[in-house]
Design a protein around this motif. Structure first.
Motif, PDB file in Angstrom:
ATOM      1  N   GLU A  18       0.871  -1.177   0.000  1.00  0.00           N
ATOM      2  CA  GLU A  18       0.000   0.000   0.000  1.00  0.00           C
ATOM      3  C   GLU A  18       0.906   1.225   0.000  1.00  0.00           C
ATOM      4  OE1 GLU A  18      -3.917  -1.854   0.677  1.00  0.00           O
ATOM      5  OE2 GLU A  18      -3.522   0.294   0.771  1.00  0.00           O
ATOM      6  N   VAL A  19       0.743   2.092  -0.969  1.00  0.00           N
ATOM      7  CA  VAL A  19       1.520   3.325  -0.991  1.00  0.00           C
ATOM      8  C   VAL A  19       0.591   4.509  -1.183  1.00  0.00           C
ATOM      9  CG1 VAL A  19       3.607   2.191  -1.887  1.00  0.00           C
ATOM     10  CG2 VAL A  19       1.954   3.184  -3.472  1.00  0.00           C
ATOM     11  N   ASP A  20       1.020   5.664  -0.710  1.00  0.00           N
ATOM     12  CA  ASP A  20       0.217   6.876  -0.873  1.00  0.00           C
ATOM     13  C   ASP A  20       0.652   7.692  -2.072  1.00  0.00           C
ATOM     14  OD1 ASP A  20       0.015   7.470   2.686  1.00  0.00           O
ATOM     15  OD2 ASP A  20      -1.362   6.459   1.320  1.00  0.00           O
ATOM     16  N   HIS A  21       1.819   7.434  -2.590  1.00  0.00           N
ATOM     17  CA  HIS A  21       2.342   8.282  -3.653  1.00  0.00           C
ATOM     18  C   HIS A  21       1.928   7.746  -5.019  1.00  0.00           C
ATOM     19  CE1 HIS A  21       5.558   5.209  -3.011  1.00  0.00           C
ATOM     20  NE2 HIS A  21       5.493   5.171  -4.341  1.00  0.00           N
ATOM     21  N   PRO A  46       8.836   7.203 -12.363  1.00  0.00           N
ATOM     22  CA  PRO A  46       7.730   8.162 -12.276  1.00  0.00           C
ATOM     23  C   PRO A  46       7.306   8.447 -10.836  1.00  0.00           C
ATOM     24  CG  PRO A  46       6.959   6.026 -13.083  1.00  0.00           C
ATOM     25  CD  PRO A  46       8.453   5.976 -13.064  1.00  0.00           C
ATOM     26  N   GLU A  47       7.577   7.538  -9.936  1.00  0.00           N
ATOM     27  CA  GLU A  47       7.196   7.744  -8.533  1.00  0.00           C
ATOM     28  C   GLU A  47       8.013   8.875  -7.923  1.00  0.00           C
ATOM     29  OE1 GLU A  47       6.878   3.900  -6.399  1.00  0.00           O
ATOM     30  OE2 GLU A  47       6.771   2.997  -8.382  1.00  0.00           O
ATOM     31  N   SER A  48       9.215   9.047  -8.431  1.00  0.00           N
ATOM     32  CA  SER A  48      10.073  10.147  -7.989  1.00  0.00           C
ATOM     33  C   SER A  48       9.696  11.432  -8.721  1.00  0.00           C
ATOM     34  CB  SER A  48      11.541   9.758  -8.254  1.00  0.00           C
ATOM     35  OG  SER A  48      12.378  10.880  -8.275  1.00  0.00           O
ATOM     36  N   ARG A  49       9.563  11.338 -10.038  1.00  0.00           N
ATOM     37  CA  ARG A  49       9.307  12.535 -10.839  1.00  0.00           C
ATOM     38  C   ARG A  49       7.943  13.149 -10.554  1.00  0.00           C
ATOM     39  NH1 ARG A  49      11.544  14.209 -15.516  1.00  0.00           N
ATOM     40  NH2 ARG A  49       9.605  13.911 -16.689  1.00  0.00           N
ATOM     41  N   ALA A  50       7.004  12.345 -10.137  1.00  0.00           N
ATOM     42  CA  ALA A  50       5.666  12.871  -9.848  1.00  0.00           C
ATOM     43  C   ALA A  50       5.665  13.793  -8.637  1.00  0.00           C
ATOM     44  CB  ALA A  50       4.698  11.727  -9.585  1.00  0.00           C
ATOM     45  N   HIS A  51       6.696  13.665  -7.804  1.00  0.00           N
ATOM     46  CA  HIS A  51       6.735  14.419  -6.546  1.00  0.00           C
ATOM     47  C   HIS A  51       7.963  15.308  -6.458  1.00  0.00           C
ATOM     48  CE1 HIS A  51       3.266  12.227  -4.938  1.00  0.00           C
ATOM     49  NE2 HIS A  51       3.752  11.179  -5.583  1.00  0.00           N
ATOM     50  N   GLY A  52       8.434  15.788  -7.587  1.00  0.00           N
ATOM     51  CA  GLY A  52       9.519  16.754  -7.615  1.00  0.00           C
ATOM     52  C   GLY A  52      10.912  16.161  -7.616  1.00  0.00           C
ATOM     53  N   GLY A  53      11.005  14.852  -7.699  1.00  0.00           N
ATOM     54  CA  GLY A  53      12.321  14.213  -7.698  1.00  0.00           C
ATOM     55  C   GLY A  53      12.926  14.127  -9.087  1.00  0.00           C
ATOM     56  N   ASP A  54      14.172  13.673  -9.149  1.00  0.00           N
ATOM     57  CA  ASP A  54      14.871  13.621 -10.435  1.00  0.00           C
ATOM     58  C   ASP A  54      14.666  12.301 -11.174  1.00  0.00           C
ATOM     59  OD1 ASP A  54      18.226  13.104  -8.959  1.00  0.00           O
ATOM     60  OD2 ASP A  54      16.397  11.886  -8.913  1.00  0.00           O
TER      61      ASP A  54
ATOM     62  N   ILE B  43       6.402  21.628 -15.514  1.00  0.00           N
ATOM     63  CA  ILE B  43       5.756  20.405 -15.016  1.00  0.00           C
ATOM     64  C   ILE B  43       6.233  19.230 -15.845  1.00  0.00           C
ATOM     65  CG2 ILE B  43       3.668  21.732 -14.393  1.00  0.00           C
ATOM     66  CD1 ILE B  43       2.192  20.272 -16.629  1.00  0.00           C
ATOM     67  N   ASN B  44       6.053  18.030 -15.329  1.00  0.00           N
ATOM     68  CA  ASN B  44       6.299  16.837 -16.144  1.00  0.00           C
ATOM     69  C   ASN B  44       5.049  15.957 -16.142  1.00  0.00           C
ATOM     70  OD1 ASN B  44       6.472  14.732 -14.000  1.00  0.00           O
ATOM     71  ND2 ASN B  44       8.309  15.838 -13.367  1.00  0.00           N
ATOM     72  N   VAL B  45       5.025  14.951 -17.004  1.00  0.00           N
ATOM     73  CA  VAL B  45       3.815  14.148 -17.178  1.00  0.00           C
ATOM     74  C   VAL B  45       3.459  13.365 -15.918  1.00  0.00           C
ATOM     75  CG1 VAL B  45       4.990  12.109 -18.160  1.00  0.00           C
ATOM     76  CG2 VAL B  45       2.607  12.570 -18.751  1.00  0.00           C
ATOM     77  N   ASP B  46       4.483  12.985 -15.157  1.00  0.00           N
ATOM     78  CA  ASP B  46       4.212  12.227 -13.935  1.00  0.00           C
ATOM     79  C   ASP B  46       3.513  13.113 -12.905  1.00  0.00           C
ATOM     80  OD1 ASP B  46       7.367  11.229 -14.820  1.00  0.00           O
ATOM     81  OD2 ASP B  46       5.715   9.791 -14.851  1.00  0.00           O
ATOM     82  N   GLU B  47       3.941  14.386 -12.843  1.00  0.00           N
ATOM     83  CA  GLU B  47       3.264  15.329 -11.949  1.00  0.00           C
ATOM     84  C   GLU B  47       1.835  15.575 -12.412  1.00  0.00           C
ATOM     85  OE1 GLU B  47       6.171  18.463 -12.439  1.00  0.00           O
ATOM     86  OE2 GLU B  47       6.719  18.319 -10.321  1.00  0.00           O
ATOM     87  N   LEU B  48       1.650  15.682 -13.730  1.00  0.00           N
ATOM     88  CA  LEU B  48       0.299  15.879 -14.259  1.00  0.00           C
ATOM     89  C   LEU B  48      -0.614  14.744 -13.802  1.00  0.00           C
ATOM     90  CD1 LEU B  48      -1.476  17.662 -16.202  1.00  0.00           C
ATOM     91  CD2 LEU B  48      -0.941  15.958 -17.964  1.00  0.00           C
ATOM     92  N   ARG B  49      -0.129  13.526 -13.900  1.00  0.00           N
ATOM     93  CA  ARG B  49      -0.939  12.381 -13.473  1.00  0.00           C
ATOM     94  C   ARG B  49      -1.179  12.433 -11.971  1.00  0.00           C
ATOM     95  NH1 ARG B  49       2.743   8.601 -17.083  1.00  0.00           N
ATOM     96  NH2 ARG B  49       1.585   8.715 -19.050  1.00  0.00           N
ATOM     97  N   ARG B  50      -0.150  12.759 -11.218  1.00  0.00           N
ATOM     98  CA  ARG B  50      -0.283  12.831  -9.755  1.00  0.00           C
ATOM     99  C   ARG B  50      -1.312  13.866  -9.363  1.00  0.00           C
ATOM    100  NH1 ARG B  50       1.387  17.271  -6.510  1.00  0.00           N
ATOM    101  NH2 ARG B  50       3.469  17.242  -7.399  1.00  0.00           N
ATOM    102  N   ILE B  73      -3.250  21.057 -13.700  1.00  0.00           N
ATOM    103  CA  ILE B  73      -2.398  22.202 -14.007  1.00  0.00           C
ATOM    104  C   ILE B  73      -2.538  23.250 -12.915  1.00  0.00           C
ATOM    105  CG2 ILE B  73      -2.082  24.170 -15.567  1.00  0.00           C
ATOM    106  CD1 ILE B  73      -3.090  22.282 -17.831  1.00  0.00           C
ATOM    107  N   GLU B  74      -3.786  23.524 -12.516  1.00  0.00           N
ATOM    108  CA  GLU B  74      -4.017  24.525 -11.476  1.00  0.00           C
ATOM    109  C   GLU B  74      -3.331  24.125 -10.177  1.00  0.00           C
ATOM    110  OE1 GLU B  74      -8.111  25.618 -11.217  1.00  0.00           O
ATOM    111  OE2 GLU B  74      -7.848  26.515  -9.230  1.00  0.00           O
ATOM    112  N   THR B  75      -3.524  22.865  -9.772  1.00  0.00           N
ATOM    113  CA  THR B  75      -2.875  22.368  -8.555  1.00  0.00           C
ATOM    114  C   THR B  75      -1.367  22.542  -8.621  1.00  0.00           C
ATOM    115  OG1 THR B  75      -4.594  20.704  -8.195  1.00  0.00           O
ATOM    116  CG2 THR B  75      -2.456  20.287  -7.176  1.00  0.00           C
ATOM    117  N   LEU B  76      -0.779  22.149  -9.742  1.00  0.00           N
ATOM    118  CA  LEU B  76       0.679  22.159  -9.865  1.00  0.00           C
ATOM    119  C   LEU B  76       1.228  23.574  -9.906  1.00  0.00           C
ATOM    120  CD1 LEU B  76       1.127  19.267 -12.477  1.00  0.00           C
ATOM    121  CD2 LEU B  76       1.598  19.157 -10.026  1.00  0.00           C
ATOM    122  N   LEU B  77       0.585  24.473 -10.664  1.00  0.00           N
ATOM    123  CA  LEU B  77       1.127  25.821 -10.789  1.00  0.00           C
ATOM    124  C   LEU B  77       1.017  26.588  -9.478  1.00  0.00           C
ATOM    125  CD1 LEU B  77       0.055  26.860 -14.402  1.00  0.00           C
ATOM    126  CD2 LEU B  77       2.206  25.878 -13.612  1.00  0.00           C
TER     127      LEU B  77
END
Lengths: 98, 101
Positions: A18-21, A46-54, B43-50, B73-77
């Motif tokens: 179970e993960v929250d991210h 993508p788990e890193s990139r979705a949250h500001g990681g590299d 932004i990147n696509v992974d953030e868009l999905r998140r 987009i609104e959330t991220l910006l």
């Protein structure tokens, strides 16, 4: 073979963690077992990139083949030899117990 | 219980809609905006999905595809300090007034 470094033919089980991210593993394969059909290569995580990681370290993406009946059980009404292919990151996989 | 966006395998009696989507102008613009934001490394696509996955479930269910992109987009910006909620709300109120709503 260790926890990573899967190859085509390896039997694997998808972690049911179970993960929250943000993550790319669909719920309906978590805890299910199949076999690696192909390794696509390594990609930014993508788990890193979705949250500001590299996105590092890169993770290898594996195409895993499941028997449809193993995923859906008695609900599956298609052919008994139907398979489902799902691309899954290696860190979501562990070697299937024999 | 899967998250609201994690749709695969959920039972439904609805037939699959195979018709072509006719996109409205604002949807084309939203698509282009994401392209620009990605090209500028905002932004990147992974953030868009998140951002989409972070929507409240009832908002997600009642939103169309590009409405979800727009919400993300609104959330991220706002999260990244590019815009503030107040700035967005002010423009939305202005447009509502101009469009007579």
């Amino acid at each position: 073979m260790g926890a990573l470094g899967f190859r085509a033919g390896d039997p694997v089980t998808v972690r049911a963690t179970e993960v929250d991210h943000h993550h790319r593993t669909p719920w309906f394969v978590k805890g299910k077992s199949g076999k690696v059909r192909r390794v696509h290569g390594a990609f930014f995580n993508p788990e890193s990139r979705a949250h500001g990681g590299d996105g590092l370290p890169k993770r290898r993406l594996c195409q895993v083949e499941f028997q449809q009946r193993d995923i859906w059980g008695a609900r599956y009404r298609g052919n008994s030899d139907d398979v489902l292919l799902v691309d899954l990151f290696e860190h979501w996989l562990e070697p299937a117990k024999p | 219980m899967p998250a609201v966006h994690d749709r695969g395998g959920l039972p439904t009696d609805q037939p699959i809609d195979r018709s072509d989507h006719q996109w409205e102008d604002w949807e084309h613009v939203t698509n282009a905006l994401v392209g620009v934001l990605r090209r500028r490394d905002l932004i990147n696509v992974d953030e868009l999905r998140r951002g989409i996955e972070a929507m409240a479930p009832d908002e997600y269910e009642s939103s169309s595809y590009y409405e979800r992109w727009s919400a993300s987009i609104e959330t991220l910006l706002v999260e990244k300090g590019v815009l503030t909620e107040a700035e967005i709300d002010a423009v939305a109120a202005k447009l509502d007034s101009e469009w007579g709503r």
